[in-house]
Design a protein around this motif. Sequence first.
Motif, short mmCIF file in Angstrom:
data_model
loop_
_atom_site.label_atom_id
_atom_site.label_comp_id
_atom_site.label_asym_id
_atom_site.label_seq_id
_atom_site.Cartn_x
_atom_site.Cartn_y
_atom_site.Cartn_z
N PRO A 98 0.97 -1.20 -0.01
CA PRO A 98 0.13 0.07 0.14
C PRO A 98 0.95 1.55 0.04
O PRO A 98 0.43 2.23 -0.64
CB PRO A 98 -1.00 -0.22 1.35
CG PRO A 98 -0.91 -1.72 1.49
CD PRO A 98 0.72 -2.33 1.24
N SER A 99 1.89 1.26 0.86
CA SER A 99 2.68 2.57 0.75
C SER A 99 3.43 2.63 -0.41
O SER A 99 3.83 3.81 -1.01
CB SER A 99 3.68 2.49 2.01
OG SER A 99 4.52 1.40 2.07
N ILE A 100 3.87 1.41 -1.14
CA ILE A 100 4.74 1.66 -2.37
C ILE A 100 3.87 2.17 -3.48
O ILE A 100 4.15 3.15 -4.09
CB ILE A 100 5.23 0.29 -2.74
CG1 ILE A 100 6.17 -0.41 -1.68
CG2 ILE A 100 5.63 0.08 -3.99
CD1 ILE A 100 6.69 -1.66 -2.06
N ILE A 101 2.51 1.86 -3.41
CA ILE A 101 1.58 2.23 -4.63
C ILE A 101 1.29 3.82 -4.47
O ILE A 101 1.27 4.54 -5.28
CB ILE A 101 0.28 1.43 -4.50
CG1 ILE A 101 0.51 -0.04 -4.98
CG2 ILE A 101 -0.75 2.17 -5.34
CD1 ILE A 101 -0.51 -0.91 -4.78
N THR A 102 0.97 4.08 -3.20
CA THR A 102 0.72 5.59 -2.82
C THR A 102 1.82 6.42 -3.42
O THR A 102 1.50 7.51 -3.77
CB THR A 102 0.19 5.80 -1.35
OG1 THR A 102 1.01 5.07 -0.62
CG2 THR A 102 -1.28 4.96 -1.39
N ASN A 129 -8.58 6.86 -0.89
CA ASN A 129 -9.14 5.55 -0.89
C ASN A 129 -8.40 4.49 -1.88
O ASN A 129 -8.32 5.05 -3.20
CB ASN A 129 -10.60 5.68 -1.13
CG ASN A 129 -11.33 4.49 -1.35
OD1 ASN A 129 -10.83 3.51 -0.97
ND2 ASN A 129 -12.37 4.43 -2.06
N LEU A 130 -7.64 3.48 -1.41
CA LEU A 130 -6.79 2.88 -2.33
C LEU A 130 -7.39 1.56 -2.61
O LEU A 130 -7.85 0.68 -1.74
CB LEU A 130 -5.28 2.80 -1.75
CG LEU A 130 -4.32 1.71 -2.36
CD1 LEU A 130 -4.05 2.55 -3.96
CD2 LEU A 130 -3.20 1.66 -1.55
N ALA A 131 -7.56 1.07 -3.95
CA ALA A 131 -8.09 -0.08 -4.24
C ALA A 131 -6.97 -0.90 -5.11
O ALA A 131 -6.50 -0.25 -5.94
CB ALA A 131 -9.40 -0.05 -5.16
N ILE A 132 -6.74 -2.20 -4.47
CA ILE A 132 -5.35 -3.00 -4.99
C ILE A 132 -5.99 -4.36 -5.59
O ILE A 132 -6.61 -5.01 -5.00
CB ILE A 132 -4.46 -3.11 -3.95
CG1 ILE A 132 -3.89 -1.91 -3.37
CG2 ILE A 132 -3.35 -4.03 -4.37
CD1 ILE A 132 -3.00 -2.06 -1.90
N LEU A 186 1.77 -2.64 -11.36
CA LEU A 186 3.09 -2.71 -10.92
C LEU A 186 3.48 -4.42 -11.02
O LEU A 186 2.35 -5.30 -11.14
CB LEU A 186 3.12 -2.68 -9.26
CG LEU A 186 3.45 -1.22 -8.83
CD1 LEU A 186 2.23 -0.43 -9.24
CD2 LEU A 186 3.77 -1.19 -7.37
N VAL A 187 4.65 -4.81 -11.19
CA VAL A 187 5.12 -6.02 -11.44
C VAL A 187 5.99 -6.32 -10.32
O VAL A 187 6.94 -5.85 -9.96
CB VAL A 187 5.95 -6.61 -12.79
CG1 VAL A 187 6.24 -7.64 -12.83
CG2 VAL A 187 4.95 -6.14 -13.82
N GLY A 214 11.95 -7.86 -6.38
CA GLY A 214 11.75 -6.51 -6.78
C GLY A 214 10.32 -6.04 -7.00
O GLY A 214 9.42 -7.12 -7.42
N VAL A 215 9.99 -4.92 -7.06
CA VAL A 215 8.66 -4.36 -7.51
C VAL A 215 8.87 -3.20 -8.46
O VAL A 215 9.78 -2.43 -8.38
CB VAL A 215 8.11 -3.67 -6.30
CG1 VAL A 215 6.62 -3.14 -6.62
CG2 VAL A 215 7.68 -4.71 -5.27
N TRP A 216 8.58 -3.53 -9.53
CA TRP A 216 8.60 -2.59 -10.59
C TRP A 216 7.41 -1.84 -11.11
O TRP A 216 6.25 -2.48 -11.15
CB TRP A 216 9.21 -3.24 -11.98
CG TRP A 216 10.89 -3.91 -11.77
CD1 TRP A 216 11.64 -3.19 -12.09
CD2 TRP A 216 11.04 -5.10 -11.42
NE1 TRP A 216 13.11 -3.92 -12.00
CE2 TRP A 216 12.31 -4.93 -11.44
CE3 TRP A 216 10.11 -6.11 -10.91
CZ2 TRP A 216 13.15 -6.31 -11.17
CZ3 TRP A 216 11.02 -7.14 -10.52
CH2 TRP A 216 12.41 -7.12 -10.70
N LEU A 217 7.43 -0.53 -11.62
CA LEU A 217 6.53 0.02 -12.28
C LEU A 217 6.30 -0.16 -13.52
O LEU A 217 7.41 0.11 -14.50
CB LEU A 217 6.52 1.83 -11.83
CG LEU A 217 5.42 2.41 -12.67
CD1 LEU A 217 3.91 2.46 -12.18
CD2 LEU A 217 5.77 4.07 -12.41
#
Length: 541
Positions: free
Chosen positions: A379-383, A425-428, A465-466, A526-529
């Motif tokens: 959640p923090s990575i996405i925001t 409001n975050l939808a994942i 994200l991947v 890893g997390v990639w955009l």
Amino acid sequence: MRTRTYLVLLLIRVYFALSPSYIHPDEHFQGLEVFAGRILSYPSRLPWEFTSDRPIRSIFPLWPIYDVPISLLKWFYTETGTRSPPADLVYYVVRGGMFLLSFVLEDWAVYELVPPRQRKVAMVLVASSYVTWTHQTHTFSNSLETLLVAWGLVLIHRITSNKRHSSLFSFAVLSFISVAGVFNRITFPAFLVIPGLQLLPHFWRKPLSLLTFVGFGILFLCLAIFVDTTFYNPSATFRDVLHSPVITPLNNLLYNTDSSNLALHGLHPHYNHFLVNLPQLLGPALVVMVSQVYKLRSIPSWLKNARAASALSATAMLSIFPHQESRFLMPCVPLLLSCLQIRRSRLFLAAWVIFNAAMGFLMGVYHQGGVVPTQLAMPSIITSTIETWYLPSKQPQSLSATVLWWKTYSPPLWLLGDNSTLPVNLAIGTRDLMGRPGPEMVAELENILPSCRSKNWGGKPDAVLVVAPTSVTYLDQFLAPQEPQSSLELLELWSYRNHINLDDLDFGEDGVLPTLKRVIGRRGLGVWLAQRPGCRSADPY
């Protein structure tokens, strides 16, 4: 000296209990995913074992392990005015609870089962096993089965050692352990059926003991069926329970006796438990046991006790079934290690330390070790990503993101927690691509991404994200910066170093040393955009 060694090993067990490795999906999806979703309203995805018309997993033995601590955390946060506890706190509280159960109940059982002269050696051997450090402190049904088997043997030992009394209380507790063990795993009777034969003379001499065991067994059986039926059918009345009970062990047995069902989970040769799984769990200790049996003309004394009989007979019975995983034999580890009689040997000590240290760090730290930390941080990575790359000057009311997980174990959705505390409001959305081939993964990714960011977003997510192991070289061709004519660009946002994907080993094509260099040298998750090259410069706002 052995007391100090045991205390050091206890600290090691605490370290591994709180290390976020991920040994098998069942440790999440057969317990925490279910209870965190129901109690805390966290996002969750129930596995087929809980959603089929004939569910095969029981809630009865899991209630005190998961429901009680999670409900207590929820009550505490409600009383303090907070909506729900964070997911990482729930995770570490439950894992800490598993450590306490292992430390108190498993070690206590070993202490009672082993004769005084051999007690200190047995306690140290069990406490120094990597299975005790890792598997036993994870939320497996096999971990609970290990405790139930050990205490079933303790009660049998107490009853047979005290022939003057009927031991009615011990039989009442044994009946509860028997019912809970069967509802937890249908493999449980295999561990107690041979040692349980010792109770037959006691039943003959004191029939009241048999009536107590059967009577309380029926009572706990009815309670377990009632709990499961009302869980799977919340609107069920008492009459519904009588007419349409949900008997999960029966459903489980019917499912696992069908070879076509087992083929879906993988078939193994019948010798797999003895020649593969036991060596993987016991290492040098099994070599010593086999050598003792081979060298002696008569049967070793340790092979005649109830612990060895329980472990070996259960392994033989479970070998009948073609689906065999090493964790199915977890109850055998403390039973066999507590039987081992060894003289002072530097060779064995060195082999034992190296084996358990290597397996402990592999399974307790690195094995899929990035999945849990990554999901907790998602959640923090996405925001932060959306605010940094797309919305640097304004704060939206709602955000959406789709996360593709590739070549990892299934990510537990409950670890995303309650996002109501975030400023937006975050939808994942989570998509588990498992081990699909690289081109299929890219096709799925390109299907989600638009041609380029524009004001007409067309219902696409704000970010895609991947998540994948950094050891996967297939992704190297897409890493930023890419040429504008390229169809895809991956920009690294986050990584977790302590992650090894054993499914990525390919000795046949790459060779041994290149494979180890890639999987270990490039270890990490890893997390990639994901985006189209040049789309970052577009400003839809």
